[in-house]
Design a protein around this motif. Structure first.
Motif, short mmCIF file in Angstrom:
data_model
loop_
_atom_site.label_atom_id
_atom_site.label_comp_id
_atom_site.label_asym_id
_atom_site.label_seq_id
_atom_site.Cartn_x
_atom_site.Cartn_y
_atom_site.Cartn_z
N ASP A 1 35.14 37.74 42.19
CA ASP A 1 34.35 36.83 41.36
C ASP A 1 34.56 37.21 39.89
O ASP A 1 34.29 38.35 39.49
CB ASP A 1 32.88 36.93 41.75
N SER A 2 35.01 36.25 39.08
CA SER A 2 35.30 36.53 37.67
C SER A 2 34.07 36.47 36.77
O SER A 2 34.16 36.78 35.58
CB SER A 2 36.35 35.55 37.14
N ASN A 3 32.93 36.07 37.31
CA ASN A 3 31.70 35.97 36.51
C ASN A 3 31.00 37.33 36.48
O ASN A 3 30.12 37.62 37.28
CB ASN A 3 30.78 34.90 37.08
N ALA B 1 28.71 38.12 39.88
CA ALA B 1 29.26 39.29 40.56
C ALA B 1 28.51 40.56 40.22
O ALA B 1 28.55 41.53 40.99
CB ALA B 1 30.74 39.45 40.21
N SER C 1 37.73 40.51 37.46
CA SER C 1 36.89 40.00 38.55
C SER C 1 36.31 41.17 39.33
O SER C 1 36.89 42.25 39.37
CB SER C 1 37.68 39.07 39.48
N ARG D 1 43.78 33.93 47.65
CA ARG D 1 42.38 33.69 47.33
C ARG D 1 42.15 32.20 47.13
O ARG D 1 42.87 31.53 46.40
CB ARG D 1 41.99 34.45 46.06
N ASN E 1 42.37 39.11 32.86
CA ASN E 1 41.12 38.52 33.34
C ASN E 1 40.51 39.38 34.44
O ASN E 1 41.19 39.76 35.40
CB ASN E 1 41.38 37.10 33.87
#
Length: 728
Positions: free
Chosen positions: A102-104, A153, A98, A643, A96
């Motif tokens: 921010d992972s978006n 992000a 980021s 986090r 995943n």
């Protein structure tokens, strides 16, 4: 090397601090005004001959570009492995991604969206795709108006290697631990005015993970413990990826070009999953097991047709594009449920998950020069997305019994989205400053249809997404940058489906039809110094979000937790990002980057009082030792601190990777890499709410070692430098 800020820098920073309350963003480690990576999007490079070596880091007014040739993980590793070493970017144990925590993030390939990298299964796609075909990685934290505004992000643009001569070829062959291997080749040829290029890749990867989950459910009123559970297990994924690309460029005249590109990506995944759960209830102790072998198939294909007319003999002009992309994915699992304490005969069930996503786009863009060395970009983009989910599951049944559908988890769901976008961008120098300003106007219409239950829904909204970039060349080696952008995160289609999906006997997932887009405003300010091999940069950034998405966990029984997404309310995050690069001595150079950030979350709608806030950090560095003219040793280190999440936090980690390259000949190299040397890459999630306390830990099993050969053949170079086009 010592350096002092210029008098203009001191006075400018003083003005900024006095008027805006914050200063500093980073245009960064190096700067080239003529690099194709930093021409205005949608343009083609002028006819020039480039003989100098490409800098490892380049900075434009709206992006940073990182060459990956020196990263030895790029030779044998996956896209996920390379992104782990890019400043500002993090990739967890499951792949995943980021950006600044921010992972978006919106992922583009050669400036265009790729469905396989922008859906719920993109982590597996990043880990399955080999990185040897990557030329560089572009990071845009405040993209201009001709980029889509998706992703809070920002944008990560993966630029692939292209032809650099009238004929060229390359071959890579790697083998790794546990049966991993990678075979790939690329080639190009020029036949008069027709240029052809393509590539083939076959890659096998193995990912083994161990996990544990400790959960306590308490009564919200009395605080009494209702249940405890301890789950341990192992999961492995054996992935085989087959990728083919083909493209052609035909010069109809000196000012007209037609281009066509197509790609095919097939990934198969054979997985095993086994877990044992021990539960403590008021009625006593129980123990159960679950085996879930499965197979996953994903096929992605894309086609693009592009026409460009040059209106100014400098590659500015009109560009028309039509493209289509499709990704379909099928997951099939055969599940065995066993009861150990008290003993009972096992039961069997099947689970099938299917997703088909089709994206169609047409766009028109004009790029032109204006008086005063100014440039104008204007365009229109129409995008249509159609997604189908067909999920099925059977009831647990004894051996030999009929498999009957479980109506709680069997359903069909359709999603549609249409976006009309008009955008304009204006760039010009004003003295020592350069201005880039733009706005994107979008009308989005979304429809949903839960076919099984007959539920229909949808909504539409109009939004304006402005952006502004300013850079000031304080001195030949120092630059000041300011930027602002407004962005959006649209719900994933799966997150709008109100039907349940059973992840395991203890976890359910449900979409939220009322989920609305998240809107973000982003501010940045920074400074950079660049002279020779020495570079320094510092960036201050601030992001404010409303209707923020968050994944919440809610107990629905003493043993089962429901996971869903909600619009959190408001969140505020910001931080300081620094980077430095240089030489320690002859033959020894380094890069270092770090990010200290602050998160504040309004979690009142999750049962907490007021806001939750915390500080965190991320840091990474690389040391390159050029032992001889033919031998290079590389060490990569990465670490991250705790986090904040809306219902708890994530644990930190420290990871080391090693690489070694020996140049056998000018065009033949041997590369060996070891990823996660100390097997320390893990993901730990803590949930602490009034009704649920949970500790989840996922850890990668062992280091990954690879060794490979890379061979290249290049013919005579064309006059034109490599052209990269950015269609949004």
């Amino acid at each position: 090397m010592a350096f002092l800020p210029s008098p203009r820098l001191v006075s400018t920073l003083g003005l900024l601090i006095g008027t805006s309350g914050f200063s500093c963003y980073s245009p960064a480690l190096a700067q080239t005004a003529t690099s194709p990576a930093h021409q205005s999007p949608g343009t083609m490079a002028p006819d020039i001959v480039v003989s100098a070596q490409q800098p490892n880091v380049e900075t434009g007014i709206d992006r940073k570009s990182y060459a990956v040739a020196r990263d030895l993980q790029a030779t044998t590793g996956s896209v996920a492995d390379v992104l782990r070493n890019v400043p500002s970017v993090s990739v967890d144990v499951d792949g995943n991604l980021s950006l600044r925590g921010d992972s978006n993030v919106q992922i583009l390939v050669d400036g265009r969206p790729s469905p396989q990298f922008n859906n719920a299964n993109r982590a597996a796609a990043l880990e399955a795709l080999g990185a040897n075909g990557i030329e560089r990685i572009e990071v845009l934290t405040n993209p201009p108006a001709n980029f889509k505004p998706d992703g809070s992000a920002g944008v990560i643009n993966i630029i692939t290697k292209r032809r650099n001569g009238s004929h060229a070829a390359s071959l890579q062959s790697n083998v790794g631990s546990s049966g991993r291997f990678n075979l790939s080749g690329t080639g190009s040829v020029q036949i008069g005015k027709l240029g052809l290029h393509g590539g083939l890749t076959l890659r096998r990867d193995l990912r083994v993970r161990h996990f544990s989950d400790d959960r306590t459910v308490t009564d919200a009123t009395t605080g009494a413990v209702q249940s405890t559970s301890h789950i341990v297990g192992n999961a492995s994924d054996s992935r085989l990826a087959k990728i083919a690309t083909l493209g052609a460029d035909l010069d109809l005249s000196n000012v007209d070009r037609i281009s066509a590109e197509g790609s095919y990506n097939a990934r198969s995944d054979h997985s095993t999953f086994a877990e044992t759960a021990t539960e403590g209830l008021n009625s006593g102790l129980s123990q159960s097991g679950r085996d879930r072998p499965g197979r996953e198939q994903e096929i992605s294909n894309s086609a693009m047709l592009r026409y460009h007319h040059d209106t100014e003999a400098n590659r500015n002009g009109i560009t028309l594009i039509a493209q289509r992309a499709q990704t379909w994915e099928r997951q099939r699992f055969a599940i065995t449920n066993s009861t150990i304490l008290p003993f009972a005969d096992p039961t069997f069930q099947n689970q099938n998950l299917y997703r088909n996503q089709v994206t169609r786009e047409i766009s028109a863009e004009y790029v032109g020069s204006l008086p005063g060395s100014a440039k104008l970009i204007a365009g229109y983009n129409l995008q249509r997305d159609d997604t189908l989910f067909d999920n099925g599951q059977t009831l647990p049944a004894a051996a030999g019994a009929a498999a009957l559908p479980d109506t709680n988890f069997t359903n069909i769901f359709r999603y549609g989205q249409t976006i009309h976008a008009f955008y304009g961008s204006y760039e010009r120098p004003i003295g020592a400053w350069t201005l880039l300003a733009g706005v994107r106007l979008e009308q989005a219409d979304i429809t949903t249809h839960q076919i099984t239950s007959g539920q229909r829904g949808g909504y539409g909204f109009f939004r304006a997404y402005p952006n502004l970039h300013l850079t000031d060349k304080l001195s030949p080696h120092q630059t000041l940058s300011l930027s602002y952008g407004k962005r959006v995160i649209r719900p994933d289609p799966e997150d709008l489906n109100p039907y349940l999906v059973q992840q395991d006997p203890y976890t359910l997932r449900q979409g939220n039809p009322g989920l609305r887009p998240q809107e973000i405003q982003s501010f940045e300010a920074g400074w950079s110094y660049d002279k020779g091999a020495t570079s320094r940069s510092a960036t201050l950034y601030l992001r404010s979000a409303r209707n923020a998405f968050t994944i919440t966990s809610t107990p629905v029984s003493p043993t089962v937790v429901l996971i869903t997404e909600q619009n959190l309310g408001k969140s505020l995050s910001g931080g300081l990002e620094v980077a430095t690069a240089g030489k320690v001595m002859k033959g020894l150079d380094y890069t270092l980057s770090g990010n200290i950030f602050y998160n504040q979350i309004d979690a009142a709608n999750l049962g907490f009082t007021g806001t939750r806030s915390t500080f965190g950090y991320e840091a990474k560095g690389a040391l390159n030792w050029h032992m001889t003219a033919a031998d290079t040793l590389q060490i990569n280190l990465a670490t991250a601190g705790k986090r904040l999440t809306p219902q708890g936090y994530r644990r930190g980690y420290v990871v080391m990777d090693l690489g070694y390259r020996h140049q056998l000949r000018k065009n033949l190299a041997l590369t060996a890499t070891v990823s996660d040397v100390f097997s320390s890459r893990h993901d730990g999630l803590i949930v602490d709410t009034p009704t649920l306390q949970e500790v989840t830990l996922r850890r990668q099993s062992g280091l990954v070692a690879s060794i490979g050969l890379s061979w290249t053949l290049a013919g005579a170079k064309k006059k034109a430098a490599e052209k990269f086009d950015y269609e949004k």
